[in-house]
Design a protein around this motif. Structure first.
Motif, PDB file in Angstrom:
ATOM      1  N   TYR A  22     -76.890 -65.205 -18.193  1.00  0.00           N
ATOM      2  CA  TYR A  22     -77.279 -65.078 -16.827  1.00  0.00           C
ATOM      3  C   TYR A  22     -76.559 -63.589 -16.128  1.00  0.00           C
ATOM      4  O   TYR A  22     -75.496 -63.460 -16.707  1.00  0.00           O
ATOM      5  CB  TYR A  22     -76.689 -66.114 -16.182  1.00  0.00           C
ATOM      6  N   ALA A  23     -77.354 -62.788 -15.479  1.00  0.00           N
ATOM      7  CA  ALA A  23     -76.943 -61.851 -15.133  1.00  0.00           C
ATOM      8  C   ALA A  23     -77.555 -61.395 -13.472  1.00  0.00           C
ATOM      9  O   ALA A  23     -78.749 -61.841 -13.283  1.00  0.00           O
ATOM     10  CB  ALA A  23     -77.364 -60.391 -15.652  1.00  0.00           C
ATOM     11  N   ASP A  24     -76.608 -61.194 -12.589  1.00  0.00           N
ATOM     12  CA  ASP A  24     -77.296 -60.975 -11.299  1.00  0.00           C
ATOM     13  C   ASP A  24     -76.656 -59.512 -10.516  1.00  0.00           C
ATOM     14  O   ASP A  24     -75.939 -58.828 -11.220  1.00  0.00           O
ATOM     15  CB  ASP A  24     -77.111 -61.954 -10.476  1.00  0.00           C
ATOM     16  N   THR A  25     -77.177 -59.057  -9.501  1.00  0.00           N
ATOM     17  CA  THR A  25     -76.592 -58.036  -8.911  1.00  0.00           C
ATOM     18  C   THR A  25     -76.838 -57.931  -7.439  1.00  0.00           C
ATOM     19  O   THR A  25     -77.740 -58.360  -6.777  1.00  0.00           O
ATOM     20  CB  THR A  25     -77.564 -56.589  -9.251  1.00  0.00           C
ATOM     21  N   ARG A  26     -75.827 -57.398  -6.869  1.00  0.00           N
ATOM     22  CA  ARG A  26     -75.768 -57.462  -5.251  1.00  0.00           C
ATOM     23  C   ARG A  26     -76.584 -55.997  -4.637  1.00  0.00           C
ATOM     24  O   ARG A  26     -76.486 -55.687  -3.620  1.00  0.00           O
ATOM     25  CB  ARG A  26     -74.477 -57.415  -4.728  1.00  0.00           C
ATOM     26  N   GLN A  27     -77.166 -55.395  -5.507  1.00  0.00           N
ATOM     27  CA  GLN A  27     -77.926 -54.162  -5.099  1.00  0.00           C
ATOM     28  C   GLN A  27     -79.141 -54.526  -4.247  1.00  0.00           C
ATOM     29  O   GLN A  27     -79.318 -55.673  -4.113  1.00  0.00           O
ATOM     30  CB  GLN A  27     -78.293 -53.092  -6.436  1.00  0.00           C
TER      31      GLN A  27
END
Length: 518
Positions: A274-279
């Motif tokens: 799993y990977a996420d970003t706040r961009q």
């Protein structure tokens, strides 16, 4: 053909810069950049624009926050008149002076297509039919560069993962590699636990954080969907995705783009990556999804291999402990002796700051140090009176016999383990057996075991005497430092004893002695 870049926001708002034909201008906050921007979110070397005469080419220089063209994150692309470029919080207006052949090429190196992406992508990724593996046109140097970068990233990730051995080491390599190559803010490895039926995070990493963050908000809905269907999932904007509407922690954390892919090995789904970003929304594109799926494929195989190795190691140690228990059972007064000696020795090894490999050697040597007693008759081991010369010679042979038995085991560093077993009755002054080695001629592991073995022997009841108290035995160790024992190792043992850390194994010795009397 020239172009101009107008700074529309930030500290340098209103300034205009020309890019002449043949020039390549680098934007960033570093002193070596052509145009310095000291605003928030700008990397030291953020991006570059190259004037190729009839076209203009922008490339992100692996910035921390990415480069956006018309609100789309890009790795690189060809620019058109009127494009809005965002560098950190700074917005740049790109203008072409005159007529140029711009915008005629597709954004071949963009993170996503020029058209607006849907809110999410869910598909089974066939690595042989992805954008990553697609052959770019020979004349498209930009696409060739991107293909090279992707292949290099996959190779580096594979090398990092496959160089590790234990499951924990593999997990750490995975999250570190994904955070780097996918520019994610947070990465987590989740594994299926067959005993509970749950899916639990086993490793995670947060950009900018030195250690792992175990309590991170993750959409369980996405993870379950990925594992159940075996698909790779991309959510371009979690704020408008119905599957995230119940996830208050995700919303409050400002999570926008999310990628989740299965960890698979031999058609078995082990978990999810799993990977996420706040961009901004659409920070990840389909190419990122495919890259992550390729990493997940490698990671699944590496995890499966590490788990098998761990199971084999557990089986090996289990077999060793079974053998040791059978040998210890020959002497009812020293039941559990080998386990206690191993515990004492490992405590000293830790205090000595020995490496993992040396500690493993001491662990195995500690468990096996008396394996040679299998050839000593029980009547001799349990004899209440003095031993005859013949009986004593049989007892003194057990280190040599043990080393010869161990030498037949096919395992890493078995020669060092056998040497530690052979010499655990040597003395610092050279008066020990079987070889009369003096001082540091005996291996370090055997000198550690000598202290641990003697301490446990002194505190255990024997047919011919009652065991010493722990303090009495420690006094003997102190008195024999420099004659029987390595003085530095004896000193480390005494410091550990003074802290009370030898109390539990000593209590176990008393318990076994009481059981033997019954």
């Amino acid at each position: 053909m020239d172009a101009e870049v107008i700074i529309k926001s930030g500290k340098n708002k209103g300034r205009t810069f020309l890019i002449h034909q043949g020039e390549r201008i680098i934007f960033g906050r570093g002193v070596n950049c052509d145009i310095q921007l000291f605003d928030e979110g700008v990397s030291r070397r953020h991006c570059a624009i190259e004037n190729r005469g009839d076209e203009f080419f922008l490339a992100d220089l692996e910035s921390s926050n990415g480069t956006h063209v018309n609100s789309r994150p890009v790795i690189s692309c060809y620019l058109s008149d009127g494009d809005a470029i965002r560098v950190g919080v700074v917005v740049l207006d790109f203008r072409v002076r005159g007529t140029a052949r711009v915008g005629s090429r597709k954004m071949t190196l963009s993170v996503q297509e020029a058209k607006e992406m849907p809110s999410g992508i869910h598909k089974k990724v066939d690595l042989g039919k992805t954008q990553i593996m697609a052959a770019p046109a020979a004349e498209d140097l930009g696409a060739l560069k991107l293909a090279h970068e992707r292949i290099r990233a996959i190779y580096e990730v594979g090398s990092a993962i496959n160089s590790e051995v234990t499951p924990d080491q593999v997990f750490g390599a995975i999250v570190t590699a994904v955070e780097r190559v996918c520019r994610a803010d947070r990465v987590a490895v989740l594994l299926y636990d067959a005993s509970t039926g749950g899916i639990d995070p086993v490793a995670s990493k947060v950009r900018g954080s030195e250690g792992a963050e175990s309590d991170i908000a993750i959409s369980r809905t996405i993870v379950h969907e990925v594992m159940k269907k075996g698909v790779s999932a991309l959510t371009s904007d979690a704020s408008v995705d119905e599957r995230f509407k119940e996830g208050a922690s995700i919303v409050s954390s400002g999570i926008r783009s999310v990628i989740c892919v299965p960890l698979q090995a031999q058609d078995q789904i082990l978990g999810a990556l799993y990977a996420d970003t706040r961009q901004a929304a659409n920070a990840f594109g389909e190419a990122d999804l495919e890259l992550m799926a390729a990493i997940g494929n490698q990671a699944g195989v590496a995890i499966h291999r590490a788990q098998l190795l761990s199971e084999l190691e557990n089986l090996f140690f289990g077999s060793i402990r079974t053998l040791v228990a059978a040998i210890d059972a020959k002497d009812r007064y020293t039941h559990g002796h080998s386990e206690r000696v191993t515990t004492f020795a490992l405590k000293m090894a830790k205090a000595m700051d020995l490496g993992e490999e040396e500690r493993e050697q001491i662990q195995l040597a500690g468990l096996l140090h008396d394996v040679g007693k299998i050839g000593v008759p029980e009547a001799v081991l349990n004899k209440p009176g003095d031993l005859t010369d013949e009986e004593w010679a049989a007892v003194k042979r057990h280190p040599v016999d043990g080393a010869e038995i161990i030498a037949n085991i096919h395992a890493k560093n078995i020669d060092k383990i056998a040497a530690a077993v052979r010499h655990h009755h040597e003395r610092w002054d050279g008066s020990g057996y079987p070889d009369g080695l003096k001082e540091e001629q005996a291996p370090l592991a055997s000198r550690v075991l000598a202290v641990a073995d003697s301490f446990d022997a002194m505190t255990s009841d024997r047919p011919y005497r009652k065991g010493f108290s722990a303090d009495q035995a420690a006094e003997v160790v102190s008195e024999c430092a420099g004659t029987q024992f390595d003085p530095s190792i004896a000193g480390i043992f005494l410091r550990i004893h003074e802290r009370g850390e030898m109390l539990l194994p000593y209590t176990m010795a008393l318990k076994y002695a009481a059981a033997a009397k019954r």
